[in-house]
Motif scaffolding. Structure first.
Motif, PDB file in Angstrom:
ATOM      1  N   GLY A   1       4.258   4.366   0.985  1.00  0.00           N
ATOM      2  CA  GLY A   1       2.867   4.492   1.172  1.00  0.00           C
ATOM      3  C   GLY A   1       1.792   4.226   0.148  1.00  0.00           C
ATOM      4  O   GLY A   1       0.768   3.775   0.407  1.00  0.00           O
ATOM      5  N   GLU A   2       2.161   4.427  -1.106  1.00  0.00           N
ATOM      6  CA  GLU A   2       1.473   4.143  -2.174  1.00  0.00           C
ATOM      7  C   GLU A   2       1.366   2.427  -2.249  1.00  0.00           C
ATOM      8  O   GLU A   2       0.145   2.060  -2.746  1.00  0.00           O
ATOM      9  N   ALA A   3       2.405   1.665  -1.946  1.00  0.00           N
ATOM     10  CA  ALA A   3       2.386   0.309  -2.086  1.00  0.00           C
ATOM     11  C   ALA A   3       1.637  -0.245  -0.940  1.00  0.00           C
ATOM     12  O   ALA A   3       0.588  -1.140  -1.197  1.00  0.00           O
ATOM     13  N   TRP A   4       1.436   0.666   0.109  1.00  0.00           N
ATOM     14  CA  TRP A   4       0.781  -0.146   1.369  1.00  0.00           C
ATOM     15  C   TRP A   4      -0.860   0.335   1.217  1.00  0.00           C
ATOM     16  O   TRP A   4      -1.707  -0.507   1.447  1.00  0.00           O
ATOM     17  N   ALA A   5      -1.052   1.348   0.388  1.00  0.00           N
ATOM     18  CA  ALA A   5      -2.561   1.741   0.075  1.00  0.00           C
ATOM     19  C   ALA A   5      -3.335   0.643  -0.534  1.00  0.00           C
ATOM     20  O   ALA A   5      -4.180   0.389  -0.350  1.00  0.00           O
ATOM     21  N   ALA A   6      -2.303   0.024  -1.475  1.00  0.00           N
ATOM     22  CA  ALA A   6      -3.079  -1.012  -2.387  1.00  0.00           C
ATOM     23  C   ALA A   6      -3.489  -2.144  -1.536  1.00  0.00           C
ATOM     24  O   ALA A   6      -4.363  -2.986  -1.845  1.00  0.00           O
ATOM     25  N   LEU A   7      -2.796  -2.457  -0.158  1.00  0.00           N
ATOM     26  CA  LEU A   7      -3.013  -3.503   0.655  1.00  0.00           C
ATOM     27  C   LEU A   7      -3.970  -3.001   2.005  1.00  0.00           C
ATOM     28  O   LEU A   7      -4.012  -3.683   2.752  1.00  0.00           O
ATOM     29  N   ASP A   8      -4.467  -2.048   1.898  1.00  0.00           N
ATOM     30  CA  ASP A   8      -5.143  -1.437   3.227  1.00  0.00           C
ATOM     31  C   ASP A   8      -6.127  -2.413   3.721  1.00  0.00           C
ATOM     32  O   ASP A   8      -6.405  -2.469   4.616  1.00  0.00           O
ATOM     33  N   GLU A   9      -7.145  -2.634   2.582  1.00  0.00           N
ATOM     34  CA  GLU A   9      -8.318  -3.501   2.989  1.00  0.00           C
ATOM     35  C   GLU A   9      -7.887  -4.698   3.579  1.00  0.00           C
ATOM     36  O   GLU A   9      -8.425  -4.963   4.777  1.00  0.00           O
ATOM     37  N   SER A  10      -6.790  -5.424   3.036  1.00  0.00           N
ATOM     38  CA  SER A  10      -6.596  -6.584   3.888  1.00  0.00           C
ATOM     39  C   SER A  10      -5.754  -6.312   5.258  1.00  0.00           C
ATOM     40  O   SER A  10      -5.991  -7.219   6.035  1.00  0.00           O
ATOM     41  N   ALA A  11      -5.066  -5.292   5.327  1.00  0.00           N
ATOM     42  CA  ALA A  11      -4.299  -4.978   6.591  1.00  0.00           C
ATOM     43  C   ALA A  11      -5.445  -4.777   7.467  1.00  0.00           C
ATOM     44  O   ALA A  11      -5.121  -5.083   8.638  1.00  0.00           O
ATOM     45  N   ARG A  12      -6.426  -4.111   7.202  1.00  0.00           N
ATOM     46  CA  ARG A  12      -7.447  -3.598   8.083  1.00  0.00           C
ATOM     47  C   ARG A  12      -8.448  -4.902   8.614  1.00  0.00           C
ATOM     48  O   ARG A  12      -8.611  -4.952   9.611  1.00  0.00           O
ATOM     49  N   GLN A  13      -8.485  -5.975   7.826  1.00  0.00           N
ATOM     50  CA  GLN A  13      -9.242  -7.012   7.996  1.00  0.00           C
ATOM     51  C   GLN A  13      -8.262  -7.650   9.068  1.00  0.00           C
ATOM     52  O   GLN A  13      -9.011  -8.603   9.944  1.00  0.00           O
ATOM     53  N   ARG A  14      -6.885  -7.635   9.036  1.00  0.00           N
ATOM     54  CA  ARG A  14      -6.336  -8.614   9.878  1.00  0.00           C
ATOM     55  C   ARG A  14      -5.717  -7.649  10.765  1.00  0.00           C
ATOM     56  O   ARG A  14      -4.906  -8.013  11.939  1.00  0.00           O
ATOM     57  N   ASN A  15      -5.969  -6.363  10.898  1.00  0.00           N
ATOM     58  CA  ASN A  15      -5.574  -5.520  11.986  1.00  0.00           C
ATOM     59  C   ASN A  15      -3.976  -4.987  11.990  1.00  0.00           C
ATOM     60  O   ASN A  15      -3.496  -5.186  13.015  1.00  0.00           O
ATOM     61  N   VAL A  16      -3.142  -5.205  10.823  1.00  0.00           N
ATOM     62  CA  VAL A  16      -2.052  -5.116  11.059  1.00  0.00           C
ATOM     63  C   VAL A  16      -1.495  -3.604  10.377  1.00  0.00           C
ATOM     64  O   VAL A  16      -2.213  -3.184   9.560  1.00  0.00           O
ATOM     65  N   THR A  17      -0.631  -3.123  11.021  1.00  0.00           N
ATOM     66  CA  THR A  17      -0.231  -1.766  10.645  1.00  0.00           C
ATOM     67  C   THR A  17       1.376  -1.728  10.012  1.00  0.00           C
ATOM     68  O   THR A  17       1.831  -2.764  10.503  1.00  0.00           O
ATOM     69  N   LEU A  18       1.798  -0.849   9.366  1.00  0.00           N
ATOM     70  CA  LEU A  18       2.882  -0.470   9.126  1.00  0.00           C
ATOM     71  C   LEU A  18       3.647   0.719   9.883  1.00  0.00           C
ATOM     72  O   LEU A  18       3.154   1.696   9.814  1.00  0.00           O
ATOM     73  N   ALA A  19       4.894   0.521  10.246  1.00  0.00           N
ATOM     74  CA  ALA A  19       5.350   1.341  11.145  1.00  0.00           C
ATOM     75  C   ALA A  19       6.919   1.607  10.393  1.00  0.00           C
ATOM     76  O   ALA A  19       7.591   0.931  10.169  1.00  0.00           O
ATOM     77  N   ALA A  20       7.079   2.925  10.065  1.00  0.00           N
ATOM     78  CA  ALA A  20       8.233   3.228   9.353  1.00  0.00           C
ATOM     79  C   ALA A  20       8.979   3.973  10.284  1.00  0.00           C
ATOM     80  O   ALA A  20       8.874   5.066  10.896  1.00  0.00           O
ATOM     81  N   GLN A  21      10.276   3.600   9.939  1.00  0.00           N
ATOM     82  CA  GLN A  21      11.539   4.286  10.914  1.00  0.00           C
ATOM     83  C   GLN A  21      12.558   4.677   9.795  1.00  0.00           C
ATOM     84  O   GLN A  21      13.388   3.823   9.637  1.00  0.00           O
TER      85      GLN A  21
END
Length: 604
Positions: free
Chosen positions: A432-452
């Motif tokens: 979650g900490e690593a994904w937060a650093a990429l959150d802006e780029s992910a929102r621009q591309r509408n990409v989500t992270l799913a954890a299982q």
């Protein structure tokens, strides 16, 4: 001064006895002192309880008068102390001396009494200059009553006992010295006789014998020396002929060694040379052409047989790079040594490729920065273009910074500057900490992270900063190649081995983590090399998206630093999956194991 063996034995015995007497004297003194002090402390503890009880009967009186009264009854030094450490009364001091005493609050026995217990301490009294045993306890009216007894009688008793032990020890030392002197002379006399015979044999007189009639160890030594002399006489001639040859051939060397005669035929070859040149187990008699048909090898043998030492020369044999030297022998022939430097040459090639790739990667953003910076110097440049060029300069500067940071990280890891500092950490929390650093780029591309991540695989034993960097690099790569509106998956499962190929074998203690995207995928031909530095499966797109080509190399080093392994799996048009293994905690608190399986910022 050089001592004989009998003198050494005599002095050794004396030293041992002296040390035993000294240790015994000191040890018994210390034990006796401790025992007497403990006995005195028990008596003083009883008197302290009695004094505390007597104090209650007169606690309204003057503290110094109470201290004098209790001192006259107990025969001990009695001190009354306030809770703030001020001395209010002392049986050995006059009232006018009390104000000059220092504060007693930090004294060990007073501090223990203030804590509610019975304080005890042994130290030198600052007021009377004598070592005392102190014991203190707290009274009911918030005072400290302390009893003290001097320890000079204990010291005198210990000193008398030590003097007695030392006297007995001295007598034992004298008697032992006399006995050891005679014993040393009796033991070493036959040895001196045998040593004289051995010196004569070493000088070349192998006819001397050290025969002894006794059947003890000295007799056996004399017989062994006589047998050695006879065997030396028999084999000396044989060993002289083989000595020079055996010294030139060292079978245990990792370098290949070949000895040839004056015609160039092989006389000896160590196992390393047999492996390098694929020689039979007994290569004697092989000609230079039968050893290797390479022209460079033939010239090496010829130059060595001509009598000139051959300086290090590089040869090629069966795909190996060999560094060869040769030394002619005085009796004819030569000895050749071959060092396999194939791995060194491979590393040099890797270094050259790395320098070339790094130079190219650094030159690309620098060229863009320089070109656009020169354009920005034009005063007539339209504002829109100026803003666009400035943004381009910034993007390339950021890319250059990322390349330099990755190079520094990789250098620090490979040179041992980074050490794993593992602890039990949550996979999803770090992700979650690593994904937060990429959150802006992910929102621009509408990409989500799913954890299982199952609850039983939630925790690993790893370095938090290293795992955070691994996730940052893997998520950045996955985000770069994920389609608009795509999903990146984070998966985890327990495995039996750190190596994916043996993950189903019996055992436990590893967690396999996978990051999967659904992008364009990686061609199978590129999979074996994607963890190399600056290697890209899609060079044009990687550079367009600002990739450095170092992320997966850093991931591999960080994972292997934990003892784990990493692998890639992909299929064109169906995305890519990067799997790696990390150690699982050996023990984990049940409450921790039942914690939420998803960290903030991750979409389940």
């Amino acid at each position: 001064m050089r001592l004989r063996a009998d003198q050494k034995l005599f002095l050794t015995y004396l030293t041992i006895i002296a040390v035993v007497v000294l240790v015994l004297t000191v040890g018994v003194g210390q034990l006796l002192r401790r025992h007497l002090t403990d006995m005195l402390a028990r008596d003083l503890a009883r008197e302290l309880r009695l004094s505390n009880a007597l104090y209650d009967t007169r606690r309204t009186a003057d503290p110094d008068a109470i201290a004098d009264w209790l001192g006259s009854i107990s025969g001990r030094r009695v001190t009354l102390i306030d809770l703030d450490g001020t001395v209010r009364g002392d049986s050995d001091l006059r009232p006018d001396q009390l104000p000059g005493l220092e504060n007693h609050r930090q004294r060990a026995e007073v501090a223990a009494a203030l804590a509610g217990g019975t304080g005890r301490a042994v130290r030198m009294s600052h007021s009377v200059g004598i070592e005392h045993l102190y014991m203190a306890v707290r009274t009911r009216d918030a005072h400290i009553i302390r009893l003290a007894v001097p320890l000079h009688e204990v010291k005198q008793t210990v000193a008398r006992v030590q003097r007695g032990i030392f006297g007995v020890g001295f007598i034992a030392l004298v008697l032992t010295g006399l006995l050891s002197l005679g014993f040393s002379i009796a033991v070493t006399y036959p040895l001196r006789q045998i040593a004289g015979v051995a010196r004569a044999m070493a000088a070349g007189d192998l006819t001397r014998r050290a025969r002894r009639d006794q059947r003890d160890e000295l007799g056996e030594l004399a017989d062994a020396l006589d047998t050695l002399a006879a065997e030396l006489q028999r084999r000396l001639g044989q060993l002289e002929g083989e000595r020079a040859e055996m010294q030139a051939l060292i079978d245990g060397m990792s370098e290949g060694v070949i000895a040839v005669d004056a015609r160039g035929h092989v006389q000896r070859a160590n196992p390393a040379a047999q492996r390098l040149f694929t020689l039979p187990a007994d290569p004697r008699g092989l000609s230079p052409h039968e050893v290797a048909r390479r022209q460079a090898f033939q010239e090496l043998v010829k130059r060595a047989l001509d009598g000139a030492p051959v300086l290090p020369t590089e040869l090629t044999q069966d795909g190996r790079n060999l560094l060869a030297t040769a030394q002619p022998l005085p009796t004819g022939g030569a000895v050749m040594v071959f060092l396999d430097v194939s791995e060194l040459r491979r590393l040099e090639d890797v270094r050259r490729d790395f320098v070339a790739n790094a130079s190219h990667e650094l030159k690309t953003p620098l060229t863009a920065i320089r070109g656009f910076a020169e354009t920005l110097l034009d005063p007539g440049l339209p504002p829109a273009l100026r803003e666009q060029f400035t943004r381009t300069v910034k993007d390339n500067a950021d890319r250059l910074q990322r390349i330099i940071d990755d190079l520094l990280d990789l250098s620090r890891i490979e040179t041992g500057g980074w050490r794993v500092q593992p602890e039990i950490i949550s996979i999803t929390e770090i992700a979650g900490e690593a994904w937060a650093a990429l959150d802006e780029s992910a929102r621009q591309r509408n990409v989500t992270l799913a954890a299982q991540v199952p609850a039983e695989c939630e925790f690993v034993y790893a370095d938090p900063s290293a795992l955070r960097q691994v996730f940052t690099n893997l998520f950045g790569n996955a985000l770069r190649y994920s389609p608009q509106g795509g999903t990146i998956e984070l998966l985890a499962r327990g495995v039996a081995s750190r190596t994916p190929a043996t993950a189903d074998r019996a055992g436990d203690g590893w967690v396999q983590i996978a990051v999967r995207d659904h992008g364009t995928g990686i061609p199978s031909a590129h999979l074996p090399r994607i963890f190399e530095r600056f290697y890209r499966a899609d060079t044009a797109r990687s550079r367009e998206d600002g990739g450095t080509g170092l992320g997966l190399a850093i991931v591999r080093h960080l994972v292997e630093g934990h003892g784990g392994s990493v692998e890639a799996e992909s299929e064109l048009g169906r995305g890519a999956t990067i799997r790696f293994t990390l150690p699982a905690p050996e023990e984990m608190d049940a409450a921790t194991a039942d914690a939420d399986a998803f960290a903030p910022g991750i979409n389940p």
